[in-house]
Design a protein around this motif. Structure first.
Motif, PDB file in Angstrom:
ATOM      1  N   LYS A 108       0.811  -1.213   0.000  1.00  0.00           N
ATOM      2  CA  LYS A 108       0.000   0.000   0.000  1.00  0.00           C
ATOM      3  C   LYS A 108       0.835   1.248   0.000  1.00  0.00           C
ATOM      4  O   LYS A 108       0.462   2.270  -0.541  1.00  0.00           O
ATOM      5  CB  LYS A 108      -0.892   0.017   1.226  1.00  0.00           C
ATOM      6  CG  LYS A 108      -2.040  -0.957   1.078  1.00  0.00           C
ATOM      7  CD  LYS A 108      -3.004  -0.756   2.213  1.00  0.00           C
ATOM      8  CE  LYS A 108      -4.191  -1.684   2.060  1.00  0.00           C
ATOM      9  NZ  LYS A 108      -5.153  -1.512   3.140  1.00  0.00           N
ATOM     10  N   SER A 109       1.934   1.147   0.665  1.00  0.00           N
ATOM     11  CA  SER A 109       2.696   2.374   0.763  1.00  0.00           C
ATOM     12  C   SER A 109       3.557   2.539  -0.463  1.00  0.00           C
ATOM     13  O   SER A 109       4.187   1.626  -0.934  1.00  0.00           O
ATOM     14  CB  SER A 109       3.559   2.325   2.002  1.00  0.00           C
ATOM     15  OG  SER A 109       4.019   1.025   2.188  1.00  0.00           O
ATOM     16  N   SER A 110       3.576   3.711  -0.910  1.00  0.00           N
ATOM     17  CA  SER A 110       4.312   3.955  -2.134  1.00  0.00           C
ATOM     18  C   SER A 110       5.750   4.259  -1.822  1.00  0.00           C
ATOM     19  O   SER A 110       6.074   4.881  -0.830  1.00  0.00           O
ATOM     20  CB  SER A 110       3.678   5.134  -2.841  1.00  0.00           C
ATOM     21  OG  SER A 110       3.738   6.262  -2.019  1.00  0.00           O
ATOM     22  N   LEU A 111       6.576   3.829  -2.677  1.00  0.00           N
ATOM     23  CA  LEU A 111       7.988   4.123  -2.499  1.00  0.00           C
ATOM     24  C   LEU A 111       8.290   5.495  -3.065  1.00  0.00           C
ATOM     25  O   LEU A 111       7.863   5.845  -4.136  1.00  0.00           O
ATOM     26  CB  LEU A 111       8.826   3.077  -3.228  1.00  0.00           C
ATOM     27  CG  LEU A 111       9.114   1.855  -2.388  1.00  0.00           C
ATOM     28  CD1 LEU A 111       9.898   0.872  -3.213  1.00  0.00           C
ATOM     29  CD2 LEU A 111       9.888   2.240  -1.164  1.00  0.00           C
ATOM     30  N   ARG A 112       9.065   6.184  -2.315  1.00  0.00           N
ATOM     31  CA  ARG A 112       9.413   7.505  -2.778  1.00  0.00           C
ATOM     32  C   ARG A 112      10.899   7.673  -2.595  1.00  0.00           C
ATOM     33  O   ARG A 112      11.482   7.143  -1.665  1.00  0.00           O
ATOM     34  CB  ARG A 112       8.666   8.540  -1.949  1.00  0.00           C
ATOM     35  CG  ARG A 112       8.705   9.901  -2.583  1.00  0.00           C
ATOM     36  CD  ARG A 112       7.952  10.855  -1.707  1.00  0.00           C
ATOM     37  NE  ARG A 112       8.627  11.095  -0.437  1.00  0.00           N
ATOM     38  CZ  ARG A 112       8.160  11.922   0.474  1.00  0.00           C
ATOM     39  NH1 ARG A 112       7.041  12.552   0.280  1.00  0.00           N
ATOM     40  NH2 ARG A 112       8.813  12.120   1.591  1.00  0.00           N
ATOM     41  N   GLY A 113      11.496   8.384  -3.437  1.00  0.00           N
ATOM     42  CA  GLY A 113      12.928   8.578  -3.314  1.00  0.00           C
ATOM     43  C   GLY A 113      13.239   9.929  -2.700  1.00  0.00           C
ATOM     44  O   GLY A 113      12.617  10.932  -3.020  1.00  0.00           O
ATOM     45  N   VAL A 114      14.151   9.900  -1.812  1.00  0.00           N
ATOM     46  CA  VAL A 114      14.647  11.172  -1.310  1.00  0.00           C
ATOM     47  C   VAL A 114      16.136  11.188  -1.580  1.00  0.00           C
ATOM     48  O   VAL A 114      16.752  10.155  -1.744  1.00  0.00           O
ATOM     49  CB  VAL A 114      14.392  11.354   0.192  1.00  0.00           C
ATOM     50  CG1 VAL A 114      12.916  11.421   0.449  1.00  0.00           C
ATOM     51  CG2 VAL A 114      15.023  10.234   0.971  1.00  0.00           C
ATOM     52  N   TYR A 115      16.655  12.331  -1.603  1.00  0.00           N
ATOM     53  CA  TYR A 115      18.047  12.463  -1.956  1.00  0.00           C
ATOM     54  C   TYR A 115      18.813  13.001  -0.765  1.00  0.00           C
ATOM     55  O   TYR A 115      18.449  14.028  -0.213  1.00  0.00           O
ATOM     56  CB  TYR A 115      18.197  13.382  -3.163  1.00  0.00           C
ATOM     57  CG  TYR A 115      17.514  12.815  -4.364  1.00  0.00           C
ATOM     58  CD1 TYR A 115      18.224  12.019  -5.256  1.00  0.00           C
ATOM     59  CD2 TYR A 115      16.160  13.020  -4.574  1.00  0.00           C
ATOM     60  CE1 TYR A 115      17.591  11.474  -6.360  1.00  0.00           C
ATOM     61  CE2 TYR A 115      15.522  12.478  -5.670  1.00  0.00           C
ATOM     62  CZ  TYR A 115      16.242  11.712  -6.566  1.00  0.00           C
ATOM     63  OH  TYR A 115      15.627  11.164  -7.654  1.00  0.00           O
ATOM     64  N   LYS A 116      19.795  12.282  -0.415  1.00  0.00           N
ATOM     65  CA  LYS A 116      20.523  12.635   0.793  1.00  0.00           C
ATOM     66  C   LYS A 116      21.898  13.133   0.453  1.00  0.00           C
ATOM     67  O   LYS A 116      22.625  12.543  -0.321  1.00  0.00           O
ATOM     68  CB  LYS A 116      20.647  11.411   1.698  1.00  0.00           C
ATOM     69  CG  LYS A 116      21.391  11.700   2.967  1.00  0.00           C
ATOM     70  CD  LYS A 116      21.243  10.532   3.905  1.00  0.00           C
ATOM     71  CE  LYS A 116      21.931  10.836   5.202  1.00  0.00           C
ATOM     72  NZ  LYS A 116      21.415  12.036   5.832  1.00  0.00           N
ATOM     73  N   SER A 161      14.070  16.138  -4.080  1.00  0.00           N
ATOM     74  CA  SER A 161      14.312  16.168  -5.507  1.00  0.00           C
ATOM     75  C   SER A 161      15.792  16.195  -5.794  1.00  0.00           C
ATOM     76  O   SER A 161      16.580  16.759  -5.054  1.00  0.00           O
ATOM     77  CB  SER A 161      13.653  17.402  -6.108  1.00  0.00           C
ATOM     78  OG  SER A 161      14.372  18.550  -5.739  1.00  0.00           O
ATOM     79  N   SER A 162      16.122  15.579  -6.855  1.00  0.00           N
ATOM     80  CA  SER A 162      17.531  15.529  -7.215  1.00  0.00           C
ATOM     81  C   SER A 162      18.023  16.910  -7.579  1.00  0.00           C
ATOM     82  O   SER A 162      19.169  17.281  -7.311  1.00  0.00           O
ATOM     83  CB  SER A 162      17.742  14.581  -8.382  1.00  0.00           C
ATOM     84  OG  SER A 162      17.025  15.038  -9.503  1.00  0.00           O
ATOM     85  N   VAL A 163      17.148  17.648  -8.160  1.00  0.00           N
ATOM     86  CA  VAL A 163      17.547  19.008  -8.508  1.00  0.00           C
ATOM     87  C   VAL A 163      17.851  19.790  -7.243  1.00  0.00           C
ATOM     88  O   VAL A 163      18.850  20.498  -7.147  1.00  0.00           O
ATOM     89  CB  VAL A 163      16.418  19.704  -9.286  1.00  0.00           C
ATOM     90  CG1 VAL A 163      16.795  21.135  -9.567  1.00  0.00           C
ATOM     91  CG2 VAL A 163      16.142  18.947 -10.566  1.00  0.00           C
ATOM     92  N   GLY A 164      17.004  19.597  -6.291  1.00  0.00           N
ATOM     93  CA  GLY A 164      17.203  20.307  -5.031  1.00  0.00           C
ATOM     94  C   GLY A 164      18.491  19.915  -4.347  1.00  0.00           C
ATOM     95  O   GLY A 164      19.251  20.758  -3.878  1.00  0.00           O
TER      96      GLY A 164
END
Length: 438
Positions: A202-210, A222-225
């Motif tokens: 149910k839970s969606s995968l989301r990418g964060v950028y570290k 966001s990768s841009v961020g």
DNA sequence: AGTGCCGGGAA
DNA sequence: TTCCCGGCACT
């Protein structure tokens, strides 16, 4: 079995409620998540009166028969008195106003607790051989292990997004792996991560950028961020080269966007292995890294990160043998070349794992030192598991390079004098080896 | 002889 | 503070 069930909508709520109650009753500071779950579940309960009652009692019985939960004896009692007392004259008895009041109260509890770091100490006993639960124990021990209690989905606002379908605060299955052999741990990190994802469709995968910059744990969505962050804060406005290097300094972390507990859990379990670790989410109120910037002068080599940095394999670390998570740990001496550990079969006996310098095309010439001297996975791992120095990755255990002196190979032995540039800094400086401590 | 690393010193 | 190395203990 147990935990998966509990992860479901119904039972999960009940458990959470119990835990919360228990925590409250026992006088210890309730775990935030548990309390949240409690509040949440109570709200939910009130919204669906009859249903709740049946489920609760059923599940309580079930729980009491479960060995792993036998230590929760207080909880059922309290819960029953609380629920059934109001339950026999059930919630239908209540006026909408009172329900609303309760909701408000719950909201207040949530608000007041959501910012507290989780200092957990639920003395959850080992569920025992019942096997019901490798993961049932992990459900709460994950919280225990992690120091990163401040993790929150939406930071200090106190708002906790909650997936009702997934309401269980079951953290993550992965903590138990700390007990297992370290190498397994790495594997299991991976596997559990996948399992976790599989279990929670149910839970969606989301990418964060570290941001991987030392002492900076900035996490952006966001990768841009993140590129901008790196470029502006760390690399400075620089040349083309620096612009291209942004990729080196961040990594993508996949996390679950919805479920707070499960989002934090995989990271927490990795974090928890280190001391003074913290994972900084961008959404958190004040990410330590954000205010902590490294002067450009220190850029090239400074590697001491103030905490463990959890990363997914990035372009930098994709070749990590089996680890999904990279741990940056603090070095006394700025350790380590940007090496990637890869098992290179060598003809000459047991050289074992041979870190090969393949840092995104950088050569291993000592002169060209990449800016970010990230810690190799192997080294991170060793440091992380320094408490269990005897168990090492299989590729190393194969080889018995146990020589008389000390017990570990040092950089000199591992890499040889000719590859001195790959030694840890301490070894290069003729100090006590940091990479392979005794 | 080779290795690990303490202690001290230079930059 | 970072980096390097003489020199000692140890194998």
């Amino acid at each position: 079995m147990g935990p998966e069930d509990r992860a479901g909508p119904g039972p999960g709520r009940t458990i959470a409620c119990q835990s919360g109650l228990q925590a409250c009753v026992s006088g210890t500071r309730p775990d935030t998540q548990q309390t949240l779950a409690y509040a949440q579940s109570c709200i939910q309960a009130e919204k669906e009166p009859g249903h709740h009652k049946n489920k609760t009692s059923d599940h309580l019985q079930q729980l009491e028969t479960e060995p792993g939960w036998s230590n929760l004896t207080v909880a059922p009692t309290v819960h029953l008195s609380n629920v059934s007392a109001t339950g026999e004259t059930p919630y239908s008895f209540r006026s909408p106003e009172s329900v609303e009041m309760d909701e408000i109260m719950a909201a207040m509890v949530l608000t007041s607790l959501s910012c507290n770091p989780v200092v957990q100490s639920p003395p959850q006993t080992d569920p025992g051989p019942g096997g019901s639960s490798s993961s049932s124990s992990s459900s709460s021990s994950a919280d225990m292990e992690c120091g990163g209690g401040e993790l929150s989905d939406s930071g200090s606002s106190g708002y906790w997004s909650w997936d009702h379908g997934n309401a269980s605060p079951t953290p993550s299955p992965s903590v138990t792996e700390m007990d297992s052999s370290p190498d397994e741990g790495l594997h299991m990190d991976l596997e559990h991560g996948e399992e976790l994802n599989a279990k929670k469709p149910k839970s969606s995968l989301r990418g964060v950028y570290k941001c991987l910059w030392p002492s900076c744990g900035k996490v952006l969505t966001s990768s841009v961020g993140i590129k901008r962050h790196i470029r502006v804060l760390h690399l400075g406005s620089g040349s083309d080269q620096t612009q291209r290097e942004e990729d080196f300094y961040y990594t993508k972390i996949s996390c679950e966007a919805v479920d707070t507990s499960s989002t934090s859990a995989p990271s927490q379990q990795a974090l928890g292995q280190g001391s003074s670790s913290h994972l900084i989410w961008a959404s958190c109120g004040s990410p330590p890294g954000s205010g902590l910037q490294i002067p450009p002068a220190h850029r090239p080599r400074s590697n001491s990160s103030s905490g463990l940095v959890l990363t997914r394999p990035s372009p930098l670390s994709q070749s990590a043998p089996s680890s999904f998570w990279q741990i940056h740990s603090e070095h006394l001496y700025q350790a380590c070349s940007p090496i990637q550990v890869s098992v290179v079969p060598r003809s000459q006996g047991c050289q074992g794992w041979t870190p090969s310098t393949s840092f995104s095309g950088h050569s291993n010439t000592p002169l060209v030192k990449p800016r970010c001297r990230s810690v190799s996975v192997g080294e991170q791992w060793l440091q992380q598991n320094r408490l269990q120095p005897m168990s090492v990755s299989p590729s190393r255990t194969h080889c018995s390079f146990r020589k008389g002196r000390g017990e570990a190979k040092k950089c000199r032995k591992v890499y040889g004098v000719e590859r001195k540039d790959q030694w840890c800094t301490a070894c290069r400086w003729k100090k006590a080896c940091q990479r392979f401590p005794d």
